[in-house]
Design an enzyme around this catalytic site. Structure first.
Site, PDB file in Angstrom:
ATOM      1  N   GLU A   1      -6.640  -0.558  11.145  1.00  0.00           N
ATOM      2  CA  GLU A   1      -6.433  -1.983  10.877  1.00  0.00           C
ATOM      3  C   GLU A   1      -6.462  -2.727  12.196  1.00  0.00           C
ATOM      4  O   GLU A   1      -5.986  -2.217  13.214  1.00  0.00           O
ATOM      5  CB  GLU A   1      -5.068  -2.184  10.196  1.00  0.00           C
ATOM      6  CG  GLU A   1      -4.758  -3.644   9.876  1.00  0.00           C
ATOM      7  CD  GLU A   1      -3.498  -3.813   9.021  1.00  0.00           C
ATOM      8  OE1 GLU A   1      -2.780  -2.826   8.807  1.00  0.00           O
ATOM      9  OE2 GLU A   1      -3.262  -4.956   8.576  1.00  0.00           O
TER      10      GLU A   1
ATOM     11  N   TYR B   1      -3.180   2.689  -5.488  1.00  0.00           N
ATOM     12  CA  TYR B   1      -2.244   3.737  -5.894  1.00  0.00           C
ATOM     13  C   TYR B   1      -1.547   3.334  -7.192  1.00  0.00           C
ATOM     14  O   TYR B   1      -1.342   4.143  -8.092  1.00  0.00           O
ATOM     15  CB  TYR B   1      -1.173   4.012  -4.821  1.00  0.00           C
ATOM     16  CG  TYR B   1      -1.662   3.979  -3.391  1.00  0.00           C
ATOM     17  CD1 TYR B   1      -2.965   4.325  -3.065  1.00  0.00           C
ATOM     18  CD2 TYR B   1      -0.813   3.589  -2.354  1.00  0.00           C
ATOM     19  CE1 TYR B   1      -3.407   4.287  -1.749  1.00  0.00           C
ATOM     20  CE2 TYR B   1      -1.239   3.552  -1.047  1.00  0.00           C
ATOM     21  CZ  TYR B   1      -2.541   3.889  -0.745  1.00  0.00           C
ATOM     22  OH  TYR B   1      -2.959   3.829   0.553  1.00  0.00           O
TER      23      TYR B   1
ATOM     24  N   THR C   1      -5.438  14.192  16.979  1.00  0.00           N
ATOM     25  CA  THR C   1      -4.391  14.611  17.917  1.00  0.00           C
ATOM     26  C   THR C   1      -3.224  13.621  17.949  1.00  0.00           C
ATOM     27  O   THR C   1      -2.195  13.904  18.560  1.00  0.00           O
ATOM     28  CB  THR C   1      -4.964  14.770  19.339  1.00  0.00           C
ATOM     29  OG1 THR C   1      -5.681  13.580  19.672  1.00  0.00           O
ATOM     30  CG2 THR C   1      -5.920  15.950  19.426  1.00  0.00           C
ATOM     31  N   GLY C   2      -3.371  12.461  17.316  1.00  0.00           N
ATOM     32  CA  GLY C   2      -2.292  11.467  17.303  1.00  0.00           C
ATOM     33  C   GLY C   2      -1.284  11.719  16.193  1.00  0.00           C
ATOM     34  O   GLY C   2      -1.474  12.615  15.363  1.00  0.00           O
TER      35      GLY C   2
ATOM     36  N   GLU D   1      -8.863  -9.395  -4.525  1.00  0.00           N
ATOM     37  CA  GLU D   1      -7.804 -10.281  -4.048  1.00  0.00           C
ATOM     38  C   GLU D   1      -8.438 -11.558  -3.543  1.00  0.00           C
ATOM     39  O   GLU D   1      -9.669 -11.670  -3.456  1.00  0.00           O
ATOM     40  CB  GLU D   1      -6.967  -9.602  -2.958  1.00  0.00           C
ATOM     41  CG  GLU D   1      -7.741  -9.237  -1.706  1.00  0.00           C
ATOM     42  CD  GLU D   1      -6.905  -8.410  -0.708  1.00  0.00           C
ATOM     43  OE1 GLU D   1      -5.892  -7.820  -1.112  1.00  0.00           O
ATOM     44  OE2 GLU D   1      -7.296  -8.371   0.462  1.00  0.00           O
TER      45      GLU D   1
ATOM     46  N   HIS E   1      -3.688  -9.099   4.423  1.00  0.00           N
ATOM     47  CA  HIS E   1      -4.973  -8.612   4.913  1.00  0.00           C
ATOM     48  C   HIS E   1      -5.683  -9.733   5.661  1.00  0.00           C
ATOM     49  O   HIS E   1      -5.592 -10.891   5.270  1.00  0.00           O
ATOM     50  CB  HIS E   1      -5.877  -8.176   3.761  1.00  0.00           C
ATOM     51  CG  HIS E   1      -5.439  -6.900   3.111  1.00  0.00           C
ATOM     52  ND1 HIS E   1      -5.810  -6.562   1.840  1.00  0.00           N
ATOM     53  CD2 HIS E   1      -4.679  -5.881   3.558  1.00  0.00           C
ATOM     54  CE1 HIS E   1      -5.287  -5.384   1.527  1.00  0.00           C
ATOM     55  NE2 HIS E   1      -4.589  -4.950   2.556  1.00  0.00           N
TER      56      HIS E   1
END
Lengths: 293, 115
Positions: A101, A163, A17-18, A213, A251
């Protein structure tokens, strides 16, 4: 075949719903994903623009009972995301993809033992999700148009890098079986070794690109696993060669502390396990594409 | 972070690492430019976004607004891809900003521009 998600996935979206939730749910659906329910506490019966036919429930248990969901995608804000994960685990969902996050580490310490005990597989948090192009299933926010079906498994700690590499693989004619973003937080559900084991067992995956990473020792553990157990070719790229020590780089989990977690150490561990390490993301894609049986 | 690595791979020196984070909109892109250009040593700016949760057209709109308001002009290299890529490229094109489609090419270009 694929790993984690296939055509049988019936997905409920927590936070549909957000703003972000509704937007990306529409994109998941355009890709072909079966979105069977939304869940937002206190909003049962709500209508979401562009998703009018997707029923919204108060709880995950209701959504499972009424819509037979077997996977979840979480767009819930960080303060409430731990509870959202617990609800999915309690309902016995097969796969829980958590994009959120900024979930507090102490929340995740509380959540992880219950996820493990439940048998659910948690992907993330702080991840872009899972995409299986051949079955037209995408749970999360990966750009669908860069994917194409094929034999390459991709597992990554970074969304953008995923990606980037998927685009290069597609351009090289090397399609993907499943792409998995495991997330950039220090405490996550499925780790490199878990996903590598799934790819090794998947007959349709013929090679894997691993995107790591700086920070933690997941890449070193992956190297040990690859050396001992994997028969399929693996290439890798490790981000953060130029990162200064003791700084968090984008991150929460990406930090070089003292001697541990540096890019050169991870690259060396992977190389000694027979992994082809690329200088750039594109190079890693080319190395794997050239080695596909 | 990989963007910094690729800049270094092409012989450049990143002055600043600014990760706009997932879901960045126009306001965040504007703020990012302000922060980066406070550093007088910055001689060129690379915007490299492969949008997942972030929408590339939001980034493009931010870049266009930022360029119009910049306190000082430096060479700008833009590479946007991913979610809403086509809309983003159209916005940039209409604003007269050329966009590249490869990170490697963009990194090479910005290193050249900073020389």
């Amino acid at each position: 075949m694929s790993i984690l998600l296939d055509a049988s996935a019936r997905v409920l979206v927590q936070g549909m719903t957000g703003g972000q939730g509704s937007y990306h749910t529409r994109l998941m659906r355009e890709a072909g994903t079966a979105i069977v329910a939304g869940v937002t506490p206190g909003r049962a019966g709500a209508q979401v623009e562009g998703l009018d036919d997707v029923p919204v429930f108060d709880t995950v248990a209701d959504a499972v009972r009424a819509a037979d969901a077997n996977a979840a995608c979480i767009f819930v804000p960080a303060p409430f995301a731990a509870d959202a994960i617990l609800e999915d685990a309690a309902a016995g969902l097969d796969v829980i993809v958590c994009l959120t996050e900024g979930i507090p580490i102490l929340d995740m310490l509380r959540v992880m033992p219950r996820v493990r005990a439940s048998g659910s597989r948690l992907i993330g948090p702080n991840c872009p999700g899972v995409t299986t192009p051949g079955d037209r299933v995408k749970v999360g926010v990966m750009p669908w148009n860069v994917h194409t079906p094929g034999p390459v498994g991709v597992v990554s700690r970074s969304g953008t890098l995923t990606y980037e590499v998927v685009q290069h693989l597609t351009n090289l004619g090397a399609g993907q079986s499943t792409t998995v973003g495991i997330g950039g937080d220090p405490i996550i559900g499925e780790r490199f070794t878990d996903v590598l084991a799934l790819f090794e067992a998947d007959p349709d995956t013929r090679g894997v690109v691993l995107l790591g990473e700086i920070g933690g020792d997941d890449e070193e553990r992956a190297a040990a696993y690859i050396q001992q157990r994997m028969t399929k070719p693996v290439s890798a790229f490790i981000a953060g060669k130029t990162a200064p020590p003791e700084r968090r780089m984008g991150h929460a989990g990406a930090i070089v502390s003292g001697a541990s977690g540096s890019a050169p150490a991870k690259e060396a561990a992977l190389r000694s396990a027979g992994v082809m390490v690329g200088e750039t993301p594109e190079h890693a894609a080319r190395l794997l594409a050239a080695r596909l049986p | 972070m990989a963007t910094m690595d690729v800049i270094q791979h092409h012989g450049g020196q990143p002055a600043n690492f600014l990760d706009v984070g997932g879901g960045a909109g126009v306001a965040k892109i504007l703020a990012a430019f302000e922060i980066i250009l406070e550093d007088p040593r910055v001689r060129a700016v690379l915007v490299n976004i492969f949008g997942g949760i972030t929408r590339a057209d939001d980034v493009a709109a931010g870049v266009i607004q930022a360029r119009a308001r910049l306190s000082r002009q430096v060479p700008l290299v833009v590479r946007v891809a991913g979610t809403n890529e086509a809309q983003a490229l159209r916005l940039l094109h209409d604003a007269g900003i050329g966009a590249l489609d490869s990170m490697d090419e963009a990194a090479a270009r910005v290193v050249e521009a900073a020389r």
